[in-house]
Design a protein around this motif. Structure first.
Motif, PDB file in Angstrom:
ATOM      1  N   MET A  13       0.836  -1.180   0.000  1.00  0.00           N
ATOM      2  CA  MET A  13       0.000   0.000   0.000  1.00  0.00           C
ATOM      3  C   MET A  13       0.885   1.249   0.000  1.00  0.00           C
ATOM      4  O   MET A  13       1.805   1.364   0.806  1.00  0.00           O
ATOM      5  N   GLU A  16       1.583   1.885  -5.206  1.00  0.00           N
ATOM      6  CA  GLU A  16       0.848   1.645  -6.451  1.00  0.00           C
ATOM      7  C   GLU A  16       1.247   2.595  -7.589  1.00  0.00           C
ATOM      8  O   GLU A  16       1.459   2.129  -8.726  1.00  0.00           O
ATOM      9  N   GLU A  33      -4.255   1.537 -11.696  1.00  0.00           N
ATOM     10  CA  GLU A  33      -3.907   1.396 -10.279  1.00  0.00           C
ATOM     11  C   GLU A  33      -5.115   0.933  -9.470  1.00  0.00           C
ATOM     12  O   GLU A  33      -6.232   1.382  -9.701  1.00  0.00           O
ATOM     13  N   ARG A  35      -5.828  -0.989  -5.266  1.00  0.00           N
ATOM     14  CA  ARG A  35      -5.376  -0.935  -3.880  1.00  0.00           C
ATOM     15  C   ARG A  35      -4.420  -2.094  -3.644  1.00  0.00           C
ATOM     16  O   ARG A  35      -4.806  -3.254  -3.710  1.00  0.00           O
ATOM     17  N   ARG A  36      -3.172  -1.791  -3.385  1.00  0.00           N
ATOM     18  CA  ARG A  36      -2.095  -2.760  -3.245  1.00  0.00           C
ATOM     19  C   ARG A  36      -1.887  -3.576  -4.523  1.00  0.00           C
ATOM     20  O   ARG A  36      -1.373  -4.695  -4.474  1.00  0.00           O
ATOM     21  N   ARG A 430      -7.810  -4.132  -4.096  1.00  0.00           N
ATOM     22  CA  ARG A 430      -9.042  -3.371  -4.121  1.00  0.00           C
ATOM     23  C   ARG A 430      -9.657  -3.405  -5.512  1.00  0.00           C
ATOM     24  O   ARG A 430      -9.060  -3.848  -6.469  1.00  0.00           O
ATOM     25  N   ASP A 490     -10.108  -6.025  -2.627  1.00  0.00           N
ATOM     26  CA  ASP A 490      -9.059  -6.245  -1.644  1.00  0.00           C
ATOM     27  C   ASP A 490      -9.635  -6.332  -0.255  1.00  0.00           C
ATOM     28  O   ASP A 490     -10.667  -5.760   0.038  1.00  0.00           O
ATOM     29  N   GLU A 492      -9.739  -5.123   3.537  1.00  0.00           N
ATOM     30  CA  GLU A 492      -9.578  -3.777   4.067  1.00  0.00           C
ATOM     31  C   GLU A 492      -8.306  -3.660   4.886  1.00  0.00           C
ATOM     32  O   GLU A 492      -7.674  -4.636   5.223  1.00  0.00           O
ATOM     33  N   ASP A 493      -7.978  -2.423   5.231  1.00  0.00           N
ATOM     34  CA  ASP A 493      -6.824  -2.188   6.096  1.00  0.00           C
ATOM     35  C   ASP A 493      -7.037  -2.908   7.407  1.00  0.00           C
ATOM     36  O   ASP A 493      -6.396  -2.655   8.344  1.00  0.00           O
TER      37      ASP A 493
END
Length: 493
Positions: A13, A16, A33, A35-36, A430, A490, A492-493
């Motif tokens: 993270m 990207e 792009e 997420r990750r 994501r 993805d 989540e955090d």
């Protein structure tokens, strides 16, 4: 005309945009792009090059099926519907990696078991026998991602893992120190600075030498895959050994490096470890590692950039953590004028002790720690005088980045961690939209041996003190999946 297909490059993270730029420079198409991750399209050569040449990718996945599931039985049937004889036979082994973010599917290992059962049952029904599982060194690695798209409905994406072992494991690290910096993160940090070898490079707290080695690879434009023992795609049924030999031996984009890289550390054990790793990478002519406390750092004779990752007080610390950061600020202010320094750290109170105003702050994760990567432009005298003489504190691009909304979380706390079971590097991806589809002067020439066979590849690798490569397969799968995909979510955090 070579057939193109969808691919996914996973990363940390915050990296990207850097990875997307690398892919565009590599010639990838439809770069998007997420997420990750970054999605892109390419052919077999692009897939090989992505694994071999990207500095900031953790692994390269190739989606083969996308389907929705309401239950574990739906996952089983969706996987069983694939003709697995295109990728496997009874003599090959396989392994399944799963990432799950779903109310229905709470256990990733259970999902992996359902995928395994579907594949094994298909072979038993067709042949009476089955391929075996191998966790450590499988012939085929599979990856399934499941995420909720609506209440009671999950979206599944099934991929072939073309990388195998995470791409951050370059192969040059002989030994390590406590809490070593991940190679992919180190490369991403360097690329974020924009440095390409135009001046000297300094890491005054170098640990095992990761930043120094990654800097040398970037300066010479050397592929980080040079040191790896193997990639997962080398065991695929239609692996093109000649094509990969050509990629492996192509040093035409490498360049000379006319400056030098310095790594220092107060710990002699770290110094010895870094020297060992530098030697294993064959970069002793570009990198000098020495024992030195940062408090003894003096103004470099040549124009330099500094990139460093001091202790955070988490996995490793110092007897006086805040005092260490105060010392860093003092050394930069008085002994690094005319140069730029980039520092990755975790605690706001640490940055406050540096006592200098950064020109840019970049959110960046180091494992599960939500860190910041800050740039300090060191000039002599007061800022007002510096600006009046034409000095630029922030470039237009840096102003744009700092003005972006939502770059930082509201009421952000440095102590907040990712709430996840796995490492950030293995977290997943994501949502994004898939698209429809129908080494020259860097080393003496005598040190560069052609890789026209497995033996010559091992010969080239021997200068890096890596062990001989294992035997590999000679084929790759035959029918890349061409169906359109819509989303790859993805966790989540």
């Amino acid at each position: 005309m070579t057939q193109k297909f969808e691919l996914i490059a996973k990363t940390f993270m915050g990296l990207e945009p850097v990875l997307a730029k690398e892919l565009a420079q590599l010639g990838a198409e439809d770069v998007v792009e997420g997420r990750r991750m970054v999605s892109f399209t390419g052919d077999k050569e692009m897939m090989y090059r992505a694994n071999f040449q990207l500095h900031t990718a953790i692994r390269i996945l190739k989606p083969i099926k996308h389907f929705k599931a309401l239950s574990a039985d739906d996952v089983y049937e969706g996987v069983k519907d694939v003709d697995w004889t295109e990728y496997l036979d009874n003599d090959k082994t396989f392994a399944v990696d799963s990432v799950v973010f779903s109310e229905e599917f709470r256990h990733s290992k259970f999902v992996a078991y359902k995928v395994k059962d579907a594949i094994v049952d298909q072979f038993r029904e067709k042949t009476g026998t089955r391929p075996n599982i191998s966790v450590t060194n499988p012939d085929i690695r599979l990856h399934i991602h499941i995420a909720d798209v609506a209440p009671g409905k999950s979206e599944c994406t099934l991929c072939l893992d073309s990388s195998g072992e995470s791409l951050h494991r370059r192969g040059y690290r002989q030994e390590s120190v406590e809490a070593p910096l991940n190679e992919v993160l180190a490369a991403g940090m360097i690329l974020m600075t924009g440095w390409q070898g135009e001046c000297d490079f300094i890491d005054p707290m170098c640990g095992s030498g990761t930043l120094a080695i990654e800097a040398a690879l970037i300066a010479r434009n050397m592929a980080p895959g040079l040191f790896r023992k193997e990639f997962a795609f080398e065991k695929w049924p239609d692996f093109d050994a000649d094509l990969f030999d050509e990629i492996y031996n192509d040093d035409s984009k490498e360049r000379e490096f006319h400056h030098h890289i310095y790594g220092y550390d107060v710990d002699i054990k770290a110094v010895n470890t870094a020297r060992m790793n530098v030697k294993a990478a064959g970069l002793t002519s570009d990198i000098t590692i020495a024992e030195q406390d940062f408090k003894d750092f003096t103004q470099p004779k040549e124009k330099s950039i500094m990139v460093t990752n001091p202790p955070y007080g988490e996995r490793i610390s110092t007897p006086n953590l805040l005092g260490t950061y105060k010392m860093i600020g003092e050394r930069l202010k008085h002994q690094f004028t005319g140069n730029d320094a980039w520092i990755l750290s975790y605690r706001e109170e640490c940055f406050e002790q540096i006592g200098l105003k950064p020109s840019i702050k970049i959110p960046l994760y180091n494992g599960s720690l939500e860190c910041e990567f800050r740039k300090y432009q060191m000039f002599d005298g007061k800022m007002k005088e510096f600006r009046s003489e034409g000095g630029i504190v922030k470039t237009e691009e840096e102003k744009r980045q700092m003005a972006e909304k939502h770059r930082f979380k509201k009421e952000r706390e440095f102590k907040k961690r990712l709430d996840e079971q796995e490492e950030n590097e293995e977290g997943d991806i994501r949502s994004f939209k898939f698209h429809s589809l129908e080494r020259k002067a860097s080393k003496p020439k005598e040190a560069r041996e052609p890789r026209n066979s497995r033996e010559s590849r091992e010969s080239r690798g021997s200068r890096n003190s890596r062990e001989s490569r294992d035997s590999r397969g000679s084929r790759d799968f035959k029918k890349p999946f061409k169906k359109n995909f819509r989303r790859f979510d993805d966790d989540e955090d």
